[in-house]
Motif scaffolding. Structure first.
Motif, PDB file in Angstrom:
ATOM      1  N   SER A  77      12.786  42.594  60.664  1.00 45.34           N
ATOM      2  CA  SER A  77      12.649  44.046  61.293  1.00 45.34           C
ATOM      3  C   SER A  77      11.012  44.387  61.480  1.00 45.34           C
ATOM      4  N   THR A  78      10.257  43.908  60.832  1.00 42.60           N
ATOM      5  CA  THR A  78       8.639  43.829  61.116  1.00 42.60           C
ATOM      6  C   THR A  78       8.232  43.304  62.218  1.00 42.60           C
ATOM      7  N   ARG A  79       8.830  41.971  62.622  1.00 47.66           N
ATOM      8  CA  ARG A  79       8.624  41.021  63.705  1.00 47.66           C
ATOM      9  C   ARG A  79       9.449  41.661  64.843  1.00 47.66           C
ATOM     10  N   TYR A  80      10.548  42.348  64.804  1.00 52.94           N
ATOM     11  CA  TYR A  80      11.308  42.929  65.858  1.00 52.94           C
ATOM     12  C   TYR A  80      10.409  44.363  66.150  1.00 52.94           C
ATOM     13  N   ALA A  81      10.239  45.085  65.431  1.00 57.64           N
ATOM     14  CA  ALA A  81       9.390  46.380  65.726  1.00 57.64           C
ATOM     15  C   ALA A  81       7.996  45.871  66.323  1.00 57.64           C
ATOM     16  N   TRP A  82       7.255  44.845  65.987  1.00 53.09           N
ATOM     17  CA  TRP A  82       6.082  44.686  66.697  1.00 53.09           C
ATOM     18  C   TRP A  82       6.417  44.242  68.246  1.00 53.09           C
ATOM     19  N   ALA A  83       7.536  43.263  68.420  1.00 54.25           N
ATOM     20  CA  ALA A  83       7.813  42.929  69.642  1.00 54.25           C
ATOM     21  C   ALA A  83       8.293  43.987  70.593  1.00 54.25           C
TER      22      ALA A  83
END
Length: 115
Positions: A77-83
Motif C-alpha cells: 500500500s505504501t508503494r502503491y500510494a507513492w506510485a
C-alpha cells in the motif's frame, strides 16, 4: 521503492477468493470502497448473464482480491500510494518510475492472490 514484501505486517490474513470473504476483508481494510465493490459486482454478474460466461465474475474476484492484497499489506500500500501520487509528476523520470512501480505493485499483488 523496494519490491521486497514485508509479510510480517499484514493487517489481515489473505481472504479466500469468494465474494463473501472479499467483502468481509474489504470492510476491514477499505470500508469506503464497499459501494464501489457492490456496483462492480452487480455489473460483473449482469455481464456474466448477458455473455453466458463466468469470465466477468472471475475478473471481478481477481481484481478485488488484488486490491485487497494491496490494502492489507503496508509494504504494497505504501508503494502503491507513492506510485499513484507521482504518476503526473512534473519530472518525467519520476513519473516514469511511478508508472513502473505501479505496474510492479499490481503484478506482485496479482501473483500473490493467484498462489
Amino acid at each position: 521503492m523496494s519490491t521486497q514484501a514485508d509479510h510480517g505486517n499484514e493487517l489481515i490474513p489473505r481472504p479466500e477468493l469468494t465474494p463473501d470473504a472479499l467483502r468481509a476483508a474489504l470492510a476491514v481494510v477499505a470500508p469506503g470502497r464497499l459501494d464501489e465493490m457492490q456496483a462492480m459486482k452487480d455489473d460483473a454478474f449482469a455481464k456474466a448473464v448477458e455473455w453466458q460466461s463466468l469470465s466477468p465474475v472471475k475478473s471481478w474476484v481477481l481484481a478485488w482480491a488484488r486490491d485487497i492484497e494491496i490494502a492489507r499489506r503496508p509494504d504494497l500500500s505504501t508503494r502503491y500510494a507513492w506510485a499513484q501520487n507521482n504518476l503526473e509528476h512534473e519530472d518525467a523520470a519520476i513519473a516514469w518510475e511511478a508508472l513502473r512501480e505501479l505496474s510492479a505493485v499490481l503484478d506482485e499483488a496479482m501473483k500473490a492472490v493467484r498462489e
